[in-house]
Scaffold this motif. Structure first.
Motif, PDB file in Angstrom:
ATOM      1  N   ARG A 145      -8.293   6.860   1.933  1.00  0.00           N
ATOM      2  CA  ARG A 145      -7.660   7.138   3.213  1.00  0.00           C
ATOM      3  C   ARG A 145      -8.360   6.348   4.067  1.00  0.00           C
ATOM      4  N   LYS A 146      -9.758   6.331   4.222  1.00  0.00           N
ATOM      5  CA  LYS A 146     -10.593   5.687   5.084  1.00  0.00           C
ATOM      6  C   LYS A 146     -10.629   4.464   4.795  1.00  0.00           C
ATOM      7  N   GLU A 147     -10.724   3.961   3.477  1.00  0.00           N
ATOM      8  CA  GLU A 147     -10.806   2.403   3.172  1.00  0.00           C
ATOM      9  C   GLU A 147      -9.299   1.831   3.740  1.00  0.00           C
ATOM     10  N   LEU A 148      -8.326   2.486   3.416  1.00  0.00           N
ATOM     11  CA  LEU A 148      -6.755   1.989   3.816  1.00  0.00           C
ATOM     12  C   LEU A 148      -6.872   1.859   5.426  1.00  0.00           C
ATOM     13  N   ASP A 149      -7.295   3.018   6.038  1.00  0.00           N
ATOM     14  CA  ASP A 149      -7.423   3.015   7.582  1.00  0.00           C
ATOM     15  C   ASP A 149      -8.170   1.869   8.399  1.00  0.00           C
ATOM     16  N   THR A 150      -9.343   1.755   7.516  1.00  0.00           N
ATOM     17  CA  THR A 150     -10.124   0.513   8.000  1.00  0.00           C
ATOM     18  C   THR A 150      -9.386  -0.966   7.895  1.00  0.00           C
ATOM     19  N   GLY A 151      -8.928  -0.927   6.441  1.00  0.00           N
ATOM     20  CA  GLY A 151      -8.236  -2.122   6.361  1.00  0.00           C
ATOM     21  C   GLY A 151      -7.012  -2.463   7.196  1.00  0.00           C
ATOM     22  N   ILE A 152      -6.460  -1.517   7.662  1.00  0.00           N
ATOM     23  CA  ILE A 152      -5.210  -1.570   8.197  1.00  0.00           C
ATOM     24  C   ILE A 152      -5.652  -1.890   9.825  1.00  0.00           C
ATOM     25  N   GLU A 153      -6.755  -1.380  10.247  1.00  0.00           N
ATOM     26  CA  GLU A 153      -7.215  -1.753  11.582  1.00  0.00           C
ATOM     27  C   GLU A 153      -7.627  -3.056  11.611  1.00  0.00           C
ATOM     28  N   LYS A 156      -3.601 -10.014  15.563  1.00  0.00           N
ATOM     29  CA  LYS A 156      -3.487 -10.065  17.067  1.00  0.00           C
ATOM     30  C   LYS A 156      -4.522 -11.256  17.516  1.00  0.00           C
ATOM     31  N   ARG A 157      -5.651 -11.512  16.840  1.00  0.00           N
ATOM     32  CA  ARG A 157      -6.610 -12.481  17.468  1.00  0.00           C
ATOM     33  C   ARG A 157      -6.047 -13.999  17.195  1.00  0.00           C
ATOM     34  N   TYR A 158      -5.465 -14.104  15.842  1.00  0.00           N
ATOM     35  CA  TYR A 158      -4.931 -15.267  15.562  1.00  0.00           C
ATOM     36  C   TYR A 158      -3.762 -15.529  16.342  1.00  0.00           C
ATOM     37  N   ILE A 197       0.614 -14.094  10.722  1.00  0.00           N
ATOM     38  CA  ILE A 197       1.562 -13.360  10.011  1.00  0.00           C
ATOM     39  C   ILE A 197       1.097 -12.771   8.646  1.00  0.00           C
ATOM     40  N   TRP A 198       0.017 -13.496   7.982  1.00  0.00           N
ATOM     41  CA  TRP A 198      -0.498 -13.107   6.930  1.00  0.00           C
ATOM     42  C   TRP A 198      -1.129 -11.672   7.108  1.00  0.00           C
ATOM     43  N   PHE A 199      -1.976 -11.492   8.195  1.00  0.00           N
ATOM     44  CA  PHE A 199      -2.587 -10.495   8.497  1.00  0.00           C
ATOM     45  C   PHE A 199      -1.778  -9.119   8.710  1.00  0.00           C
TER      46      PHE A 199
END
Length: 150
Positions: free
Chosen positions: A20-28, A35-37, A93-95
């Motif tokens: 869950r922690k790994e998924l949350d970090t990846g999602i964020e 957003k940056r791109y 879009i990829w992100f």
């Protein structure tokens, strides 16, 4: 006997928490990068429009130095070339696509239904996604100069 089952249950809970922690970090991270791109893409498009408009205005004036006019009229082409070469919108879009796929895995982790959570299957799905997304990036989003060298 009871200690072994407690250990197994504790290990299972830790695995769920770690995934869950790994998924949350990846999602964020995917959200932030998308957003940056997207933001950089927007600013390059806006800069292209403004530079084009400024070049048109300056071309109609009599007292503008030739160098300033040349730079201003070249700027839209340069900004467009940079935007197309960096593929900022495609990267954004990829992100977002990656974020959505990770959120889907996280949803199945948090709401498994009536079945027990198959952590190994979810972790494998995450690994498969990582490979798929890496391949997609390499095929579609590398810099133009890099693709020409292949």
């Amino acid at each position: 006997m009871e200690s072994t089952e407690d250990d197994r249950a504790s290990r299972y809970a830790n695995q769920i928490q770690g995934l869950r922690k790994e998924l949350d970090t990846g999602i964020e991270n995917a959200r932030r990068n998308g957003k940056r791109y997207r933001r950089w893409s927007f600013w390059l498009v806006l800069g292209t429009v403004i530079a084009s408009f400024a070049g048109t205005i300056l071309a109609g004036l009599d007292d503008v130095p030739k160098l300033a006019l040349a730079i201003t009229t070249a700027l839209p082409g340069v900004l467009t070339l940079v935007s197309n070469s960096l593929k900022l919108e495609g990267r954004s879009i990829w992100f977002y696509k990656k974020r959505n796929a990770l959120k889907s895995i996280r949803t199945r982790l948090l709401f498994p239904g009536e079945n027990e959570i198959d952590i190994a299957a979810l972790a494998k799905e995450q690994d498969d996604l990582r490979i798929q997304m890496s391949n997609e990036w390499a095929e579609q989003l590398t810099l133009v100069a890099t693709q020409q060298q292949r």
